[in-house]
Write a protein that holds these residues in place. Structure first.
Motif, PDB file in Angstrom:
ATOM      1  N   GLY A  30      -7.295  -4.885   6.898  1.00  0.00           N
ATOM      2  CA  GLY A  30      -6.678  -3.945   7.830  1.00  0.00           C
ATOM      3  C   GLY A  30      -7.428  -3.790   9.141  1.00  0.00           C
ATOM      4  O   GLY A  30      -7.158  -2.878   9.914  1.00  0.00           O
ATOM      5  N   LYS A  49       0.847  -1.208   0.000  1.00  0.00           N
ATOM      6  CA  LYS A  49       0.000   0.000   0.000  1.00  0.00           C
ATOM      7  C   LYS A  49       0.885   1.262   0.000  1.00  0.00           C
ATOM      8  O   LYS A  49       1.956   1.250  -0.584  1.00  0.00           O
ATOM      9  CB  LYS A  49      -0.964  -0.010   1.182  1.00  0.00           C
ATOM     10  CG  LYS A  49      -1.690  -1.337   1.353  1.00  0.00           C
ATOM     11  CD  LYS A  49      -2.865  -1.234   2.268  1.00  0.00           C
ATOM     12  CE  LYS A  49      -3.370  -2.601   2.607  1.00  0.00           C
ATOM     13  NZ  LYS A  49      -4.734  -2.605   3.075  1.00  0.00           N
ATOM     14  N   SER A 108      -6.491  -9.327   6.617  1.00  0.00           N
ATOM     15  CA  SER A 108      -5.902  -9.573   7.938  1.00  0.00           C
ATOM     16  C   SER A 108      -5.248 -10.952   8.053  1.00  0.00           C
ATOM     17  O   SER A 108      -5.309 -11.599   9.105  1.00  0.00           O
ATOM     18  CB  SER A 108      -6.945  -9.376   9.033  1.00  0.00           C
ATOM     19  OG  SER A 108      -7.375  -8.020   9.059  1.00  0.00           O
ATOM     20  N   GLU A 121     -11.146 -10.670  -1.238  1.00  0.00           N
ATOM     21  CA  GLU A 121     -10.816  -9.888  -0.051  1.00  0.00           C
ATOM     22  C   GLU A 121     -12.084  -9.239   0.491  1.00  0.00           C
ATOM     23  O   GLU A 121     -12.507  -8.184  -0.014  1.00  0.00           O
ATOM     24  CB  GLU A 121      -9.820  -8.785  -0.411  1.00  0.00           C
ATOM     25  CG  GLU A 121      -8.515  -9.282  -0.990  1.00  0.00           C
ATOM     26  CD  GLU A 121      -7.399  -8.285  -0.744  1.00  0.00           C
ATOM     27  OE1 GLU A 121      -6.420  -8.661  -0.106  1.00  0.00           O
ATOM     28  OE2 GLU A 121      -7.523  -7.124  -1.165  1.00  0.00           O
TER      29      GLU A 121
HETATM   30  C1  PEP Z   1      -4.791  -5.884   1.417  1.00  0.00           C
HETATM   31  O1  PEP Z   1      -4.426  -4.713   1.455  1.00  0.00           O
HETATM   32  O2  PEP Z   1      -4.984  -6.418   0.320  1.00  0.00           O
HETATM   33  C2  PEP Z   1      -4.969  -6.600   2.669  1.00  0.00           C
HETATM   34  C3  PEP Z   1      -5.464  -7.799   2.635  1.00  0.00           C
HETATM   35  O3  PEP Z   1      -4.614  -5.930   3.823  1.00  0.00           O
HETATM   36  P1  PEP Z   1      -4.469  -6.573   5.306  1.00  0.00           P
HETATM   37  O4  PEP Z   1      -3.707  -7.863   5.165  1.00  0.00           O
HETATM   38  O5  PEP Z   1      -3.719  -5.541   6.092  1.00  0.00           O
HETATM   39  O6  PEP Z   1      -5.853  -6.805   5.801  1.00  0.00           O
END
Ligand code: PEP
Length: 252
Positions: free
Chosen positions: A176, A13, A214, A170
């Motif tokens: 996050g 990110k 996460s 996702e």
């Molecule tokens: C992502 O940004 O694709 C993601 C899954 O973030 P996180 O692992 O921090 O939840």
């Protein structure tokens, strides 16, 4: 059917200045190198655009691929602040993430635009990681499968195949937040995505479907052993080489 090779992808990110980004990439490369070519998985890091060239050079001798986090659908032009697929390729990328929920939310991107970006990426020889996922409200209303199905159908470009395309499921509410979908929910959605792919593609069985949201060293193993989970798209935990590697190790 040939077994799908897992892919562990890190989405950095908007994190990482020059020195720490290069150090992080080098630390992950060192972990991968310690396995002396016996890695039965693919590794990908997606740093911010400012670091792509430098990190591509840092990882030139390693097995770790480099990807962008987004690309524009056009090759060039008056699009201030955007980066084209050709520019990513030129900076050393082999992959690009498209349709991440943060792009869909922060920049109002819809599946038509995601498909156009994926098409542009394919035209430059990049492999796309297409992200799809429902919000908490959509899940609570029982719409998760429909939303994911329509994002998948709408975002997949013509010519998508298991070589040039990876899907990442996702759930938006798990990104996050520290909240992870239950193993049963992940299994259900991934099976639905697999069925959706079968309707659209001839080599759907070979296409990888990643889980993201996460993922941490402590929860990766139970997710990665699910039948239709072929790896992970990792955000926060990809910023620590130890954690990213510990997640990758669950697929070794
Ligand atoms: C992502 O940004 O694709 C993601 C899954 O973030 P996180 O692992 O921090 O939840």
């Amino acid at each position: 059917m040939e077994e799908r090779r897992p892919l562990i992808a890190g989405n950095w990110k908007m994190h990482g200045l020059h020195r720490e980004g290069v150090a992080l990439a080098a630390a992950v490369a060192e972990k991968a190198a310690s396995h002396h070519g016996h890695l039965h998985l693919d590794l990908l890091v997606c740093p911010p655009a400012t670091l792509l060239r430098e990190i591509s050079e840092t990882l030139a001798e390693s097995v770790i691929a480099v990807g962008g986090q987004d690309c524009h659908a056009l090759e060039s032009g008056a699009h201030t602040g955007d980066v084209s697929a050709a520019m990513l390729k030129d900076a050393g990328c082999s992959h690009v993430i498209v349709g991440h929920s943060e792009r869909r939310a922060d920049h109002g991107e819809n599946s038509d635009q995601v498909r156009a970006k994926a098409t542009a990426a394919h035209a430059c020889g990049l492999t796309v990681v297409i992200c799809i996922g429902e919000t908490r409200e959509q899940r609570d209303r029982g719409e998760a499968m429909d939303i994911v199905g329509s994002q998948l159908a709408g975002s997949l470009p013509d010519g998508a195949n298991a070589e040039n395309t990876v899907i990442a499921y996702e759930p938006v509410w798990a990104i996050g937040t520290g909240l992870v979908a239950t193993v049963a929910d992940v299994a259900e959605v991934h099976a639905g995505v697999r069925a959706g792919l079968a309707k659209a593609l001839s080599d759907s069985d070979a296409m990888r479907i990643l889980y993201g949201g996460s993922v941490k060293p402590g929860n990766a193993a139970e997710l990665m052993e699910l039948k239709d989970v072929d790896g992970a798209l990792v955000g926060g935990a990809s910023l620590k080489a130890e954690d990213f590697w510990a997640i990758a190790e669950t697929c070794l």
